[in-house]
Scaffold this motif. Structure first.
Motif, PDB file in Angstrom:
ATOM      1  N   ASP B 218       0.854  -1.199   0.000  1.00 18.48           N
ATOM      2  CA  ASP B 218       0.000   0.000   0.000  1.00 18.48           C
ATOM      3  C   ASP B 218       0.891   1.250   0.000  1.00 18.48           C
ATOM      4  O   ASP B 218       2.114   1.153  -0.107  1.00 18.48           O
ATOM      5  CB  ASP B 218      -0.983  -0.030   1.177  1.00 18.48           C
ATOM      6  N   HIS B 219       0.274   2.429   0.135  1.00 15.77           N
ATOM      7  CA  HIS B 219       1.052   3.672   0.026  1.00 15.77           C
ATOM      8  C   HIS B 219       2.019   3.859   1.194  1.00 15.77           C
ATOM      9  O   HIS B 219       2.887   4.719   1.139  1.00 15.77           O
ATOM     10  CB  HIS B 219       0.106   4.870  -0.092  1.00 15.77           C
ATOM     11  N   ARG B 222       3.172  -1.262   3.105  1.00 16.88           N
ATOM     12  CA  ARG B 222       2.725  -2.476   3.805  1.00 16.88           C
ATOM     13  C   ARG B 222       2.058  -3.433   2.817  1.00 16.88           C
ATOM     14  O   ARG B 222       1.369  -2.982   1.888  1.00 16.88           O
ATOM     15  CB  ARG B 222       1.733  -2.114   4.913  1.00 16.88           C
ATOM     16  N   HIS B 232     -11.939  -2.023  11.691  1.00 20.65           N
ATOM     17  CA  HIS B 232     -13.370  -1.720  11.806  1.00 20.65           C
ATOM     18  C   HIS B 232     -14.179  -2.504  10.773  1.00 20.65           C
ATOM     19  O   HIS B 232     -15.238  -3.045  11.086  1.00 20.65           O
ATOM     20  CB  HIS B 232     -13.539  -0.213  11.578  1.00 20.65           C
ATOM     21  N   ASP B 233     -13.657  -2.563   9.538  1.00 18.46           N
ATOM     22  CA  ASP B 233     -14.384  -3.256   8.469  1.00 18.46           C
ATOM     23  C   ASP B 233     -14.506  -4.747   8.732  1.00 18.46           C
ATOM     24  O   ASP B 233     -15.449  -5.391   8.279  1.00 18.46           O
ATOM     25  CB  ASP B 233     -13.668  -3.034   7.129  1.00 18.46           C
ATOM     26  N   PRO B 269     -11.521   2.172  12.967  1.00 15.97           N
ATOM     27  CA  PRO B 269     -11.904   2.704  11.652  1.00 15.97           C
ATOM     28  C   PRO B 269     -10.750   3.256  10.823  1.00 15.97           C
ATOM     29  O   PRO B 269     -10.867   3.368   9.608  1.00 15.97           O
ATOM     30  CB  PRO B 269     -12.903   3.815  12.011  1.00 15.97           C
ATOM     31  N   ILE B 270      -9.649   3.645  11.462  1.00 17.86           N
ATOM     32  CA  ILE B 270      -8.541   4.216  10.669  1.00 17.86           C
ATOM     33  C   ILE B 270      -7.288   3.350  10.767  1.00 17.86           C
ATOM     34  O   ILE B 270      -6.193   3.804  10.440  1.00 17.86           O
ATOM     35  CB  ILE B 270      -8.213   5.661  11.103  1.00 17.86           C
ATOM     36  N   TYR B 272      -5.315  -0.065   9.652  1.00 16.08           N
ATOM     37  CA  TYR B 272      -5.243  -1.152   8.671  1.00 16.08           C
ATOM     38  C   TYR B 272      -4.327  -2.240   9.224  1.00 16.08           C
ATOM     39  O   TYR B 272      -3.139  -1.998   9.466  1.00 16.08           O
ATOM     40  CB  TYR B 272      -4.707  -0.630   7.334  1.00 16.08           C
ATOM     41  N   GLU B 299      -0.405   2.144  12.588  1.00 12.72           N
ATOM     42  CA  GLU B 299      -0.433   3.379  11.804  1.00 12.72           C
ATOM     43  C   GLU B 299       0.696   4.319  12.237  1.00 12.72           C
ATOM     44  O   GLU B 299       1.111   4.295  13.394  1.00 12.72           O
ATOM     45  CB  GLU B 299      -1.787   4.080  11.985  1.00 12.72           C
ATOM     46  N   LYS B 305      -1.330  10.715  18.636  1.00 10.90           N
ATOM     47  CA  LYS B 305      -2.653  11.082  18.114  1.00 10.90           C
ATOM     48  C   LYS B 305      -3.664  11.320  19.229  1.00 10.90           C
ATOM     49  O   LYS B 305      -4.830  11.031  19.084  1.00 10.90           O
ATOM     50  CB  LYS B 305      -3.166   9.998  17.168  1.00 10.90           C
TER      51      LYS B 305
END
Lengths: 217, 354
Positions: B218-219, B222, B232-233, B269-270, B272, B299, B305
């Motif tokens: 991914d960007h 990973r 979350h999904d 939710p944020i 991965y 993340e 955060k």
């Protein structure tokens, strides 16, 4: 710092600061304006009741104009009520309000919120179509009207995209949703969106004025 | 067992059956979301391959990633080490120490120059010329840079190596950076997590060893196969989120009923990662299943955060003073505008009088 961190951090802080600054500026400036003293003898009492009555009565269609105003009123009611349900009924929104004010309440199921958001968006689009096609309304509209529409519709659109995970990664969509709301906050006190706070004041003033003269509009 | 033996030969020498090997290949194919037919391809490829050398370097880390790695159950680390790869240097697991250990690393690098796999866990401190982390008198930056020159690929294991992690968190006193900021000329695979899911570590190793290439990333570098969906999904509590049912505290009725932990700060939710699908401890559970919200540890900058227990939809700022100043400034300007207006009105009224 990524876009979401910016939206939840510095952007939220400064947009809220501009929002409260603008609100206090406008409200203080208006409420402290000089009022001409009314020396006439009041024909009736109950100015407060008259103010409340006018705020409600003028939000309802007059029978004489019902056919001409029904579309605009129906659409306006749809997106105002829809926005209220989405803003105050969605749990993540309630959590934001609670974090800012300490006030909280139970939320609605997501399905209800999604339905209301879609109805709101459709109503907003219908309102825009009316504005750009109506011969008189078109002439009366200026940048403020269209920009206020954009900043109102943008959080609805980005919110729906966020819950649908459509168009970009979730965190990017969430950041755009929060940022679009922050643009609304910044614009709110300085554009026509301020009617949300000034409308009750203006109508209430008119209602109190009429009540003093014994008029029941 | 010679390093020059093919994997098939080394297996035969250890008395491991063809059947056991095929089970390993099937598990690897399943983990990587490959079609069942790929198990045979994996078996054929691995069977003929010479066991590649793997050099594992550890820097600013807590060894949690290593602890996680040793708990992989499919494929197990032992399986990878003894059957598929030659783990030539890993301070945590190797018997050698001191000069002998460093000699093993240099030998492995020399013998496998350009072909070995470099695995790194921990952030790299660059402050004070790398003085915050030295091994055998060499700084972490220098060892990593030197070792990466001869590596076929670099795998950053854990959030510290992938994104800087806790050493990189504000105020970052050691100037800690992720591997990707030190190594620019080699492919770097980030396997983030604090620690990463063990099967994700071994799965990526198995993928590289099987196909000789890095998986699609991914960007953030990973592998998409493991980091393609948010927690979350894939969360089993997602229906409660959709129904608006949330635990308000860690011991209320909602928590006991297993409702969504969003209000308690869950960052699912944020985030991965594969926690919700692969799970931990042989698929037993994962943090949310154990009653705690996701911290978002896979993340970047998750440590900076805001509170772990603050809901995602709330702000992370602290600006009570700014808001107070905005109220005062707004009111002051409003009062000023009203005063100016009243004076103008009074002047106009005076002019009207005869």
């Amino acid at each position: 710092m990524n876009l979401l961190d910016f939206a939840r951090g510095a952007a939220m802080k400064w947009s809220l600061a501009v929002f409260v600054f603008g609100i206090f500026w406008r409200l203080t400036g208006i409420l402290l304006l000089h009022r001409t003293h009314d020396y006439s003898v009041p024909r009736a009492h109950g100015a407060l009741l008259g103010a409340l009555r006018t705020i409600i009565a003028r939000s309802w269609p007059r029978r004489e104009f019902r056919a001409r105003t029904a579309y605009g009123l129906a659409v306006s009611y749809a997106f105002h009520i829809g926005l209220a349900i989405v803003v105050f009924g969605f749990v993540p929104h309630i959590l934001l309000i609670r974090s800012l004010t300490g006030l909280g309440w139970n939320g609605l199921p997501d399905g209800v919120i999604y339905f209301c958001a879609v109805v709101t968006l459709i109503a907003l689009i219908m309102a825009l179509i009316r504005r750009v096609t109506h011969p008189v309304l078109k002439l009366l509209s200026n940048f403020d009207d269209y920009f206020s529409w954009v900043v109102t519709a943008a959080p609805v659109v980005t919110g729906l995209l966020t819950v649908a995970h459509y168009g970009a990664r979730y965190e990017t969509l969430l950041a755009l949703h929060i940022l679009s709301f922050e643009v609304l906050l910044v614009w709110f006190p300085f554009g026509k969106l301020m009617h949300g706070l000034l409308l009750p004041v203006a109508r209430g003033q008119t209602g109190a004025f009429y009540a003093r003269r014994g008029v029941n509009p | 067992m010679s390093k020059d033996d093919s994997i098939e030969v080394s297996l035969r020498k250890q008395g491991i059956s063809r059947r056991a090997f095929m089970k390993f290949c099937a598990a690897t194919a399943s983990l990587l979301a490959l079609p069942p037919a790929m198990a045979a391809v994996i078996a054929e490829t691995l069977g003929r391959a010479r066991r590649p050398s793997v050099i594992y370097l550890s820097y600013q880390e807590c060894t949690g990633c290593g602890e996680s790695l040793t708990r992989s159950f499919s494929p197990t680390l032992e399986n990878l080490m003894f059957n598929v790869m030659s783990l030539d240097y890993y301070e945590t697991l190797q018997a050698a120490a001191g000069t002998a250990a460093e000699a093993a690393r240099h030998t492995a690098m020399k013998e496998n120059w350009g072909k070995y796999l470099l695995v790194v866990d921990g952030a790299i401190p660059r402050g004070h010329d790398g003085a915050y982390c030295t091994i055998a008198g060499e700084s972490a930056v220098d060892i990593l840079t030197g070792a990466a020159k001869g590596a076929a690929a670099v795998i950053s294991v854990g959030t510290c190596a992938a994104f800087g992690g806790i050493p990189h968190a504000s105020p970052d006193p050691t100037g800690a950076v992720p591997v990707s900021q030190v190594i620019k000329d080699k492919p770097v695979i980030n396997i983030s997590g604090c620690p990463p899911v063990p099967e994700v570590i071994t799965g990526v190793l198995a993928h590289y060893l099987t196909f000789g290439s890095i998986p699609e990333l991914d960007h953030l570098g990973r592998p998409k196969v493991f980091y393609g969906d948010t927690i979350h999904d894939r969360c089993y509590r997602r229906p409660y989120y959709d129904a608006g049912k949330f635990a308000k505290t860690f011991d209320d009725e909602g928590a006991r009923n297993g409702w969504c932990l969003f209000e308690l700060g869950c960052k699912g939710p944020i985030t991965y990662n594969a926690c919700a699908t692969v799970k931990w401890n042989q698929g037993t559970s994962y943090p949310i299943q154990s009653g705690h919200g996701c911290l978002g540890c896979s993340e970047p900058d998750f440590w900076d955060k805001g509170s772990f227990y603050q809901a995602l939809s709330t702000g992370t700022w602290s600006g009570g003073t700014v808001l107070g100043a905005a109220v005062v400034a707004g009111a002051a300007i409003g009062v000023g505008a009203a005063v100016v207006s009243r004076r103008r009105q009074a002047r106009a009224d005076r002019k009207k009088q005869p």
